[in-house]
Every structure is written in C-alpha cells, then in structure tokens.
Write an enzyme that holds these catalytic residues in place. Structure first.
Site, short mmCIF file in Angstrom:
data_model
loop_
_atom_site.label_atom_id
_atom_site.label_comp_id
_atom_site.label_asym_id
_atom_site.label_seq_id
_atom_site.Cartn_x
_atom_site.Cartn_y
_atom_site.Cartn_z
N GLY A 42 0.84 -1.19 0.00
CA GLY A 42 0.00 0.00 0.00
C GLY A 42 0.87 1.24 0.00
O GLY A 42 2.00 1.21 0.48
N GLN A 47 3.27 9.87 1.08
CA GLN A 47 4.60 9.24 1.13
C GLN A 47 5.48 9.62 -0.07
O GLN A 47 6.68 9.43 -0.03
CB GLN A 47 4.46 7.71 1.19
CG GLN A 47 3.88 7.22 2.49
CD GLN A 47 3.66 5.73 2.46
OE1 GLN A 47 2.63 5.26 2.01
NE2 GLN A 47 4.65 4.97 2.90
N CYS A 87 6.35 -0.33 6.85
CA CYS A 87 5.98 0.80 6.00
C CYS A 87 7.17 1.16 5.10
O CYS A 87 8.31 1.17 5.56
CB CYS A 87 5.64 1.99 6.89
SG CYS A 87 5.20 3.48 6.01
N LEU A 88 6.88 1.47 3.84
CA LEU A 88 7.96 1.87 2.92
C LEU A 88 8.68 3.12 3.41
O LEU A 88 9.85 3.33 3.08
CB LEU A 88 7.39 2.14 1.52
CG LEU A 88 6.99 0.93 0.67
CD1 LEU A 88 6.36 1.41 -0.64
CD2 LEU A 88 8.17 0.02 0.37
N HIS A 129 -3.96 1.94 7.92
CA HIS A 129 -2.56 2.39 7.89
C HIS A 129 -2.39 3.50 6.84
O HIS A 129 -1.81 4.55 7.11
CB HIS A 129 -1.66 1.18 7.59
CG HIS A 129 -0.21 1.50 7.43
ND1 HIS A 129 0.77 0.99 8.26
CD2 HIS A 129 0.46 2.26 6.51
CE1 HIS A 129 1.96 1.43 7.87
NE2 HIS A 129 1.79 2.21 6.81
N GLU A 130 -2.90 3.26 5.64
CA GLU A 130 -2.73 4.24 4.55
C GLU A 130 -3.53 5.51 4.80
O GLU A 130 -3.06 6.61 4.51
CB GLU A 130 -3.13 3.62 3.20
CG GLU A 130 -2.32 2.40 2.77
CD GLU A 130 -0.82 2.58 2.85
OE1 GLU A 130 -0.33 3.71 2.73
OE2 GLU A 130 -0.12 1.58 3.06
N HIS A 133 -1.72 7.89 6.93
CA HIS A 133 -0.72 8.71 6.23
C HIS A 133 -1.34 10.02 5.73
O HIS A 133 -0.69 11.06 5.76
CB HIS A 133 -0.16 7.96 5.02
CG HIS A 133 0.94 6.99 5.35
ND1 HIS A 133 2.11 7.37 5.97
CD2 HIS A 133 1.05 5.65 5.14
CE1 HIS A 133 2.90 6.30 6.11
NE2 HIS A 133 2.28 5.25 5.63
#
Ligand code: ZN
Length: 163
Positions: A42, A47, A87-88, A129-130, A133
């Site tokens: 995701g 991000q 997470c990226l 989670h997304e 962000h």
C-alpha cells in the site's frame, strides 16, 4: 513513467495533511500509476510528497489487483486486531499496532465513481494504515515514545550512512 521518491521517517513532510482531490483527472490517474509502480502492499500520496487524498493498495502476490481509494473515508469500524506492521517510509522497522478488525470505507475510484467497500483482515489494517498517512500519521506513532525515539535515531543514522 516517473519513478517516485518515497519520503522516509522522520521527514516532517510525512506529517502534512492531505487535501481532498477536487477532480479525478488524468493527473490523478498518472499519480496512481506512478504510485502503483512503487510496489508496496500500500502507498499513500503523502509518502511521495503529494498531499492529496489518494491511496493505492494491492495485497495480491502477483501484484495485479489494484485498489485505488481517492478521498477515502472510513464510515464504520468494529472489532480489534493486532498486526505486525511495516511501511515503505520506515524501512526495516516492524512492530505491533492494534486497529479495528473490520472497516467500511467510502471512496472514489480512478474514474471518479463513488463506491463502498467492506474490508476485514489484512485489507482492513492496510486501509487504516494508509488513511493515517493522509492525516500525517505514521504507524510508529502508535508505539511508545521510547520506541519512537529509538526508531528515529536508527533511521537518521541510516540516512547519513546512505549519503
Ligand atoms: Zn506506511
């Protein structure tokens, strides 16, 4: 196709609040395509330093089941589940976060059409989670202050090392 640079925690820009997308046009569709290339399970536009309410998710192993959420809103939550998240934007760090087990989300797709999705399990976790962000929240903020400090120190060292 542009290769997007992913912001790494503790970059301040990860804490910006994303604005709703006024119109789902070709620019947004290009953004979605570029974000999808970044290959996480995701990714939120935040991000990649684009502060618009756009999220892409794909939990499939083959990376061929793209879910696009534009202007997403969680309208219902229930249950509780704990999962080891990563997470990226926080490379190499994994830790347990407790979230709702099931969510209902309303969003627009890449054609600008409104839809409602009921999700559970990993998909529900990923959506939460997304969406965090988009309001400037990174998953490590659910951890203790002590852990957050350790993660910051670790990642700052790594950034220096990479330079
Ligand atoms: Zn993330």
């Amino acid at each position: 196709m542009a290769l997007l640079n992913i912001l790494k925690y503790p970059d301040e820009r990860l804490h910006k609040i994303a604005k709703p997308v006024a119109q789902v046009d070709d620019d947004i569709r290009t953004l979605v395509t570029d974000m999808y290339e970044a290959h996480g399970i995701g990714l939120a536009a935040t991000q990649v330093n684009v502060h618009k309410r756009v999220v892409v998710i794909d939990l499939s192993e083959e990376h061929n089941q793209l879910l696009v959420l534009i202007n997403p809103n969680i309208t219902q939550k229930d249950g509780e589940t704990t999962y080891e998240e990563g997470c990226l934007s926080v490379p190499g760090i994994y830790d347990s976060v407790t979230r709702a087990e099931r969510v209902t989300v309303e969003a627009l797709n890449e054609q600008g059409e409104k839809f409602t999705l009921e999700a559970e399990g990993l998909l529900a976790i990923c959506i939460q989670h997304e969406l965090d962000h988009l309001i400037g929240k990174v998953f490590v903020e659910y951890l203790s202050v002590l852990k957050q400090d350790r993660i910051k120190t670790k990642l700052k060292k790594r950034i220096k090392h990479d330079l």
